[in-house]
Design an enzyme around this catalytic site. Sequence first.
Site, PDB file in Angstrom:
ATOM      1  N   SER A  39      22.355 -34.351  30.777  1.00 59.85           N
ATOM      2  CA  SER A  39      22.243 -34.039  29.356  1.00 59.85           C
ATOM      3  C   SER A  39      22.264 -32.531  29.165  1.00 59.85           C
ATOM      4  O   SER A  39      21.688 -31.785  29.975  1.00 59.85           O
ATOM      5  CB  SER A  39      20.948 -34.625  28.779  1.00 59.85           C
ATOM      6  OG  SER A  39      20.847 -34.358  27.393  1.00 59.85           O
ATOM      7  N   GLU A  40      22.909 -32.070  28.093  1.00 57.54           N
ATOM      8  CA  GLU A  40      23.097 -30.628  27.890  1.00 57.54           C
ATOM      9  C   GLU A  40      21.794 -29.851  27.801  1.00 57.54           C
ATOM     10  O   GLU A  40      21.774 -28.642  28.043  1.00 57.54           O
ATOM     11  CB  GLU A  40      23.900 -30.349  26.614  1.00 57.54           C
ATOM     12  CG  GLU A  40      25.294 -30.943  26.576  1.00 57.54           C
ATOM     13  CD  GLU A  40      25.327 -32.225  25.770  1.00 57.54           C
ATOM     14  OE1 GLU A  40      25.995 -32.268  24.743  1.00 57.54           O
ATOM     15  OE2 GLU A  40      24.638 -33.186  26.175  1.00 57.54           O
ATOM     16  N   ASN A  41      20.711 -30.490  27.379  1.00 62.21           N
ATOM     17  CA  ASN A  41      19.450 -29.759  27.248  1.00 62.21           C
ATOM     18  C   ASN A  41      18.754 -29.511  28.583  1.00 62.21           C
ATOM     19  O   ASN A  41      17.652 -28.981  28.624  1.00 62.21           O
ATOM     20  CB  ASN A  41      18.499 -30.478  26.280  1.00 62.21           C
ATOM     21  CG  ASN A  41      18.141 -31.879  26.736  1.00 62.21           C
ATOM     22  OD1 ASN A  41      18.922 -32.534  27.413  1.00 62.21           O
ATOM     23  ND2 ASN A  41      16.975 -32.349  26.343  1.00 62.21           N
ATOM     24  N   GLY A  42      19.392 -29.890  29.692  1.00 61.93           N
ATOM     25  CA  GLY A  42      18.890 -29.519  31.004  1.00 61.93           C
ATOM     26  C   GLY A  42      18.241 -30.631  31.785  1.00 61.93           C
ATOM     27  O   GLY A  42      17.496 -30.378  32.726  1.00 61.93           O
TER      28      GLY A  42
END
Length: 207
Positions: A39-42
């Site tokens: 996921s892009e948020n890490g």
Amino acid sequence: MAALAAQELLDGFYVNLGIGIPTLVANHIAPGVDVTLQSENGMLGLGPFPTEADIDADIINAGKQTITELDRTSYVSSADSFGMIRGGHIQLSVLGAMEVAENGDLANWMVPGKMVKGPGGAMDLVAGVGRIIVLMDHVDKAGTAKFRKSCTLPLTGANVVDMIITNLAIFQRPERRSPFFLKAIAPNVLPDEVRAKTEAHYLEMPA
């Protein structure tokens, strides 16, 4: 649609799932297939979409949906997460869409005149990920085809979609210079209905 998309995940893949229906792909990964969801948020190593009993408000994906962890889940900075995406280390992304054009253009981040929160990581995903699958309803709420000759909404990326899975049919193309062909239709759906509700040009199912 999520179950059909999950069949495209291969052992060893790193995969990014968009918000909405694509998140449900995590619930349909075949036993024995080792896939790492990103996921892009890490968050690296997302688990299945949670049941109500499993919800933890502190564990969310980039779309602020609650998700679950795995034993091997790890957390990295947003910069490292986007470094994976931009560096070509994600093999597949499954995204939602407002429109897809017959040449593979994708529009999935804004409708002019409506509140815009920004494209998020969508533009990075379609630019940096090798294969893009779109999950979407075949028509919008007004009955207008979403698989179109050309997109009418601002583009997320040009010529980036490889496969489209809707509630009526699956369209695919072997490579991005080729037209889409009708790969399969849903149970109790006739080819004429798919044709009537599709503005885009596509080839019929190969013999």
